[in-house]
Each structure stands twice: as C-alpha cells, then as structure tokens.
Design an enzyme around this catalytic site. Sequence first.
Site, short mmCIF file in Angstrom:
data_model
loop_
_atom_site.label_atom_id
_atom_site.label_comp_id
_atom_site.label_asym_id
_atom_site.label_seq_id
_atom_site.Cartn_x
_atom_site.Cartn_y
_atom_site.Cartn_z
N GLU A 33 0.90 -1.23 0.12
CA GLU A 33 -0.10 -0.08 -0.17
C GLU A 33 1.01 1.21 0.07
O GLU A 33 0.79 2.18 -0.61
CB GLU A 33 -0.71 0.03 1.18
CG GLU A 33 -2.18 -0.90 1.06
CD GLU A 33 -2.80 -0.10 -0.17
OE1 GLU A 33 -3.04 0.79 -0.49
OE2 GLU A 33 -3.51 -1.25 -0.95
N THR A 39 2.41 5.85 -7.26
CA THR A 39 3.27 4.94 -8.12
C THR A 39 2.65 3.89 -8.96
O THR A 39 1.82 2.94 -8.34
CB THR A 39 4.51 4.22 -7.28
OG1 THR A 39 4.95 5.42 -6.26
CG2 THR A 39 5.90 3.59 -8.07
N TYR A 116 -6.89 6.93 4.62
CA TYR A 116 -7.16 6.01 3.37
C TYR A 116 -6.39 4.78 3.69
O TYR A 116 -6.86 3.67 3.05
CB TYR A 116 -6.68 6.79 2.20
CG TYR A 116 -7.53 8.25 2.17
CD1 TYR A 116 -8.83 8.09 2.36
CD2 TYR A 116 -6.97 9.43 1.71
CE1 TYR A 116 -9.93 9.29 2.55
CE2 TYR A 116 -7.88 10.72 1.90
CZ TYR A 116 -9.16 10.38 2.08
OH TYR A 116 -10.04 11.61 2.19
N ASP A 134 -8.67 4.98 -3.15
CA ASP A 134 -7.47 5.46 -4.08
C ASP A 134 -8.13 6.00 -5.31
O ASP A 134 -9.24 5.93 -5.62
CB ASP A 134 -6.74 4.20 -4.07
CG ASP A 134 -7.14 3.17 -5.18
OD1 ASP A 134 -8.32 3.22 -5.59
OD2 ASP A 134 -6.24 2.40 -5.48
N CYS A 188 -11.95 0.17 -16.05
CA CYS A 188 -12.64 1.44 -16.05
C CYS A 188 -11.16 2.53 -16.07
O CYS A 188 -11.13 3.11 -15.26
CB CYS A 188 -13.47 1.60 -14.91
SG CYS A 188 -14.51 3.29 -14.91
N CYS A 195 -15.95 0.08 -21.72
CA CYS A 195 -17.44 0.22 -21.28
C CYS A 195 -18.16 -1.06 -22.15
O CYS A 195 -19.00 -1.74 -21.48
CB CYS A 195 -18.00 1.42 -21.46
SG CYS A 195 -17.13 2.76 -20.78
N CYS A 204 -24.14 1.87 -14.69
CA CYS A 204 -23.16 2.90 -14.89
C CYS A 204 -23.97 4.10 -15.32
O CYS A 204 -24.55 4.14 -16.62
CB CYS A 204 -22.02 2.64 -15.61
SG CYS A 204 -20.89 4.12 -15.49
FE1 SF4 Z 1 -16.36 2.40 -15.95
FE2 SF4 Z 1 -19.10 2.84 -16.32
FE3 SF4 Z 1 -17.44 2.30 -18.62
FE4 SF4 Z 1 -18.17 0.48 -16.91
S1 SF4 Z 1 -19.35 1.31 -18.02
S2 SF4 Z 1 -16.05 0.77 -17.65
S3 SF4 Z 1 -17.86 1.70 -14.80
S4 SF4 Z 1 -17.47 4.10 -17.39
#
Ligand code: SF4
Length: 372
Positions: A33, A39, A116, A134, A188, A195, A204
């Site tokens: 972590e 990095t 965090y 993060d 993502c 997507c 999403c």
């Molecule tokens: Fe990211 Fe939404 Fe695309 Fe999935 S659909 S990769 S959560 S932007």
Amino acid sequence: MAFQKKLLAWFEKNKRPLPWRKRYRPYEVWISEIMLQQTQMETVLPYYERWMKAFPTLEALADAPEEKVLKAWQGLGYYSRARNLRETARRIVENFAGKFPSDFDSILSLKGIGPYTAGAIASIAFNQDKPIVDGNVLRVLSRLFAIQDPVDSAAGRAKFWALEESLIPKGRARDFNQALMEHGALVCTPKNPKCPSCPVNADCRAFREGKQEAFPVKGARKKTVRVAAGALVWKRGADFFLHRRPAGAIMGGLWEFPEWKLAHGKEMSAREAHDLTFDRARSEFGTEFDAFEPAGTIKRNYTHHLETLYVFTAEGGEPSKDARGWPSAWVPAKKFSAYPFTSAHAKIAEIATSLSDTPRKSRTISRSGKRS
Ligand code: SF4
C-alpha cells in the site's frame, strides 16, 4: 446488491496474482500500500520483490540500518515513506509485540498511515468493512454514480469515503475493495474505458449518458512553476565529493552531489546556470577548480514544479570550508551502490561513473567559461 455481486464475480475471475494476495499478511499488504501511493503497479512490483528479499519480516525491517532501507527504496521517491516504514516497524515490535495491529484506530495511530491507507490495510489485510478511496476507486465510483464533486477536494473525498463504506457487502470488504481497484486499473481506465465489456455497465450512469470521460471531476489545476538548479560532480583522483542530507531535512539521510537552487519561476539559460553554479561552488567550498564543465541536464517533476537540473563536472581544488556543514565524503564510483541517492542524484552518479576512468587534461576555466 446487483452491482456489487457482478463486480465480485468479475474480480474472482480476473484478479491479477499479486504477491501480497497469496496470504494477505498484514506486513506485506502494508508495504504494498505504501509503495503504491502515487506509483504505478508495474514500477512497484520489482521494488516489492526486492524489498521482501531484503526485509522478509517486520522484525527484519525494524532491525535494518536506515541506509539499507533508503537504498531499497531508491527510485520510488518520497523518502520519508521509507523512513516511516522502518520507524513504524520498530514501534510495532516495541508496542505491539511485533504483531501488526488489527483494529482501525491502532492502525491509524502508526506513523505514515493516514485514514485512506488505514482503510486499505484494515479491509485488505483483516477483511474489516472499511472503505478505500484510491485513484482507481474514485474514478470508478464517480462514473458509476456520475458524481460532480471534485475528487481532489477534501469535501469530495469525504463524500466518496462515506459512499464506498455504504456499498461494501457485509464481510466482503477485502474482495469488494480490491474488485473496485482492479476494475479501475483494468477496465474503467482513465482513457478509453472498456465500457462495452464492463461487467457493471448496466449500472453505470456515466455510460448511460455517454459521459464516461467527463469523470472524475477535478478542481482547477495549479500552474506549473519552472525551476532551475545546478549540481556539481567534483572529482579528486578516483573519488567524488558527496554530501549526506541531515536527518529532519527533506530527504534526510540520502546522499547527493552538491546542488544549488538557481532560479524559481523563470527559465535560465545553460550559460547562466554554469556561471551561477560555478560561483556558488567556489564560495561554498572556498576553492578554485582546474576544470568546470557542463555534463548534461536532468528534468525533474514534482508537485506543480518542472525543474531543469544542470550538471557540471569539476576537477582540482580542495575544500577549505563547507558552508553547509553537512556530513560529507569522497567516494569512488565503484562504491556508489552502497549510498542511497534520490532518482536525480542516481542519474548524476551514472554521469560520475562514466567519468571515473576518463583522465582529463588540467585546465582552468574563468567565470565566463573561457579556458586558459
Ligand atoms: Fe467504467 Fe462505467 Fe465504462 Fe464500466 S461502464 S468501464 S464503470 S465508465
């Protein structure tokens, strides 16, 4: 819970076999972590493997000399993190009988661990229902829920922290938090998120609205400031002059070639950098040099600063004083591997190493750079 279930199932099939995922030992999770802060994973992995060979247990880290710890960290930057790791290991040996504490408040009380990182250790090492926020998690959540709050503001972070905590399926924090992070790293992604093949695309909001790349929202960027610095590779026979930064200073304990800040907030020509460095070196060490020549430039980037570090080589002369008063040593290039340097000074050490076998003609150089 539909989206959490889909994400967990995706993680089960797609998670990378990272070394700290074999046993989830708290010591290993903690080191990973801290190394992963700002990095990239590919950079961290070889460092992590070397670290675990050098310091396989918390006790081994607690017993290690600081110089060895800094050397193992060399190249990762933010050297206070390496010092904090060693100090924290010593504290855990003293106060927790060598056992990494498992409750959140005790983890948070350790040096170098903020909320965090404490959340990451509590959830990944101990599977406690604590959140992680993060960069990957922030990006995924901001897109899933089309969150307009800037991720780089304290208020925005607090909101994401509360949201992530509310999403954790009870008793599944270890996998769920890592699933969010892994999904951010592999699917993502910041640019061109995948997507169409995303396991949670039906959930999403950014995808539905075709606005994936508008998230995460960030606050206004600060302007980059130009900085110039000069460094000196001072050779005497086979040896080079090094300073050790004092404990308590930024990057304390690291070794470096003498270096001076020359300009802040403006560009500087190589000629100006030469003359200023030459003057600073003569006055700081109270000596004249037989040769003083440019040897290259190194670019350094740090928070909102872009620095050009001009490197010069010098021969001859003897320090009649050392205005800085830092510990110093004349060191042959073949011994550099025992000295922890910052990344920039490790590059300067390479320049010095390439000079170490090159005999040079004696000559003098004036302030304007003319030889005689
Ligand atoms: Fe990211 Fe939404 Fe695309 Fe999935 S659909 S990769 S959560 S932007």
